[in-house]
Structures are given as structure tokens and as C-alpha cells.
Design a protein around this motif. Structure first.
Motif, PDB file in Angstrom:
ATOM      1  N   UNK A  11       0.971  -1.278   0.015  1.00  0.00           N
ATOM      2  CA  UNK A  11       0.085   0.008  -0.132  1.00  0.00           C
ATOM      3  C   UNK A  11       0.767   1.235  -0.079  1.00  0.00           C
ATOM      4  N   UNK A  12       0.854   2.099  -1.090  1.00  0.00           N
ATOM      5  CA  UNK A  12       1.677   3.062  -1.180  1.00  0.00           C
ATOM      6  C   UNK A  12       3.160   2.595  -1.156  1.00  0.00           C
ATOM      7  N   UNK A  13       3.881   3.162  -0.389  1.00  0.00           N
ATOM      8  CA  UNK A  13       5.425   2.691  -0.043  1.00  0.00           C
ATOM      9  C   UNK A  13       5.658   1.821   0.803  1.00  0.00           C
ATOM     10  N   UNK A  14       4.457   1.259   1.592  1.00  0.00           N
ATOM     11  CA  UNK A  14       4.732   0.233   2.624  1.00  0.00           C
ATOM     12  C   UNK A  14       4.336  -1.082   1.967  1.00  0.00           C
ATOM     13  N   UNK A  15       5.250  -2.047   2.278  1.00  0.00           N
ATOM     14  CA  UNK A  15       5.005  -3.422   1.891  1.00  0.00           C
ATOM     15  C   UNK A  15       5.135  -4.554   3.297  1.00  0.00           C
ATOM     16  N   UNK A  16       4.087  -5.287   3.217  1.00  0.00           N
ATOM     17  CA  UNK A  16       4.227  -6.323   4.466  1.00  0.00           C
ATOM     18  C   UNK A  16       4.135  -7.780   3.851  1.00  0.00           C
ATOM     19  N   UNK A  17       5.035  -8.577   4.417  1.00  0.00           N
ATOM     20  CA  UNK A  17       5.238  -9.885   3.845  1.00  0.00           C
ATOM     21  C   UNK A  17       4.898 -10.952   5.101  1.00  0.00           C
ATOM     22  N   UNK A  18       4.552 -11.995   4.519  1.00  0.00           N
ATOM     23  CA  UNK A  18       4.342 -13.293   5.424  1.00  0.00           C
ATOM     24  C   UNK A  18       4.225 -14.632   4.760  1.00  0.00           C
ATOM     25  N   UNK A  19       4.431 -15.485   5.304  1.00  0.00           N
ATOM     26  CA  UNK A  19       4.326 -17.006   4.786  1.00  0.00           C
ATOM     27  C   UNK A  19       2.991 -17.569   5.402  1.00  0.00           C
ATOM     28  N   UNK A  20       2.511 -18.195   4.462  1.00  0.00           N
ATOM     29  CA  UNK A  20       1.374 -19.156   5.040  1.00  0.00           C
ATOM     30  C   UNK A  20       1.455 -20.514   4.435  1.00  0.00           C
TER      31      UNK A  20
END
Length: 192
Positions: A11-20
Motif C-alpha cells: 500500500x503506497x510505499x509500505x510493503x508487508x510480507x508473511x508466509x502461509x
């Protein structure tokens, strides 16, 4: 497909990442080869979907350009050749509308209406046949997938023929008309 996946949200300049980790539904019989064959078939359908999306994007871009072009033509009404350009622009607008209806249904029609010549009709038919199942793909699904691919290919050829033919001719004619973006505006004379 069961397995470990990375989920990335931007979202915009922010990135979140995770594994599922997706697990198999224990209530369903699992055959990994069948599931992989089904996943491969579904992945193969992403290319024609992307192609249809790109064609619709081009048509929408052409509509936006046509809207700006019509504004420019209206501002130059009465100039030599403008009437002919407006006629060509109206024809292009009609063509764009018809081409868009090759991909999505005409929503001006009332009631339940399904046009078999519309790409989305083939897409929805394909999706219905590819509901989640652990069974191998079958000849009906293969047929529906090929029908969808052929439908997209035919519609994209029509879009490309328009963009490379009538649309290019209209672009060239408008550029050659050398229409003014501005009307000369004189200052208001002052009484002295």
C-alpha cells in the motif's frame, strides 16, 4: 494446492510480507498429480485473461483519448476539415463501443441476457467447469478452456485491427489538421 506461499501486501510505499501454509482439506480425497494438472490448466488460462484485460485497457485508453479529441474538435468547430474529423470520431466511438461489447455484455439490456459471443460468457462458463475438485481435468474442461482461448484471440484480433487501422488513421488526420489548442484572446480595452 497445498504448500507454503508468500503473501505480500503493498500500500503506497509500505510493503508487508508473511508466509502461509495451505493444508489439504482432510475431508477430500487427494491425488497430488490430479491437483497439479488442474492447477496447471488454471495457470494456463491466466495468459488469455491477461490478454483480454490488456485489450480492454487499450479500448478504455482510446475512449479517453477520443473524449479529449472531441473537446479539441469542438473548440475548433467551423475550421476547415473539423466536420469530417468529428464524423470520423463518431464512427470511432461506435467502433469502440462494439469492441468493448465483445468482452463484456451490453448492460443497457434488461432482464437476464447472456450473449454467447462475449468473452466474459466464455470466462464464466470456464470458471463453472473448473470448480474446486481433486479430479483430473476432463475433455469438457479442455474444450471449454480452448473455447475461451479462441474467444479471447478472436476479440483481441478485432481490437488490434481497429487500433492499427481506423484508430491510427483518425490519429493521423487529427495531427495533420494542426488544430489550435487555444483561441486567441485579446485583452479588454480600457477607457482612458
Amino acid at each position: 494446492m497445498p504448500g507454503t506461499y508468500t503473501v505480500r501486501l503493498t500500500y503506497g510505499d509500505t510493503t508487508a510480507e508473511t508466509s502461509i501454509k495451505v493444508l489439504h482439506d482432510p475431508r477430500m480425497e487427494m491425488n497430488k498429480e490430479n491437483m497439479q494438472a488442474r492447477a496447471d490448466m488454471q495457470d494456463a488460462m491466466m495468459a488469455p485473461i491477461a490478454q483480454a484485460t490488456a485489450a480492454m485497457d487499450r479500448l478504455r485508453d482510446a475512449q479517453k483519448s477520443l473524449k479529449r479529441m472531441n473537446g479539441l474538435l469542438a473548440a475548433n468547430e467551423g475550421e476547415e476539415g473539423v466536420e469530417e474529423l468529428q464524423k470520423q470520431a463518431r464512427a470511432a466511438k461506435d467502433s469502440l463501443k462494439k469492441l468493448m461489447f465483445r468482452f463484456v455484455s451490453d448492460d443497457s439490456k434488461q432482464g437476464i441476457y447472456r450473449d454467447p459471443n462475449v468473452v466474459t460468457a466464455d470466462l464464466w462458463q470456464m470458471r463453472a467447469y473448473f470448480s474446486i475438485s481433486s479430479q483430473p481435468t476432463n475433455t469438457t474442461q479442455d474444450f471449454v478452456a480452448e473455447k475461451f482461448k479462441a474467444s479471447v484471440e478472436e476479440a483481441v484480433k478485432e481490437v488490434n485491427a481497429f487500433l492499427e487501422g481506423d484508430w491510427k488513421a483518425l490519429e493521423k488526420a487529427v495531427l495533420e489538421a494542426d488544430l489550435a489548442f487555444f483561441k486567441s484572446v485579446e485583452s479588454v480595452p480600457m477607457d482612458e
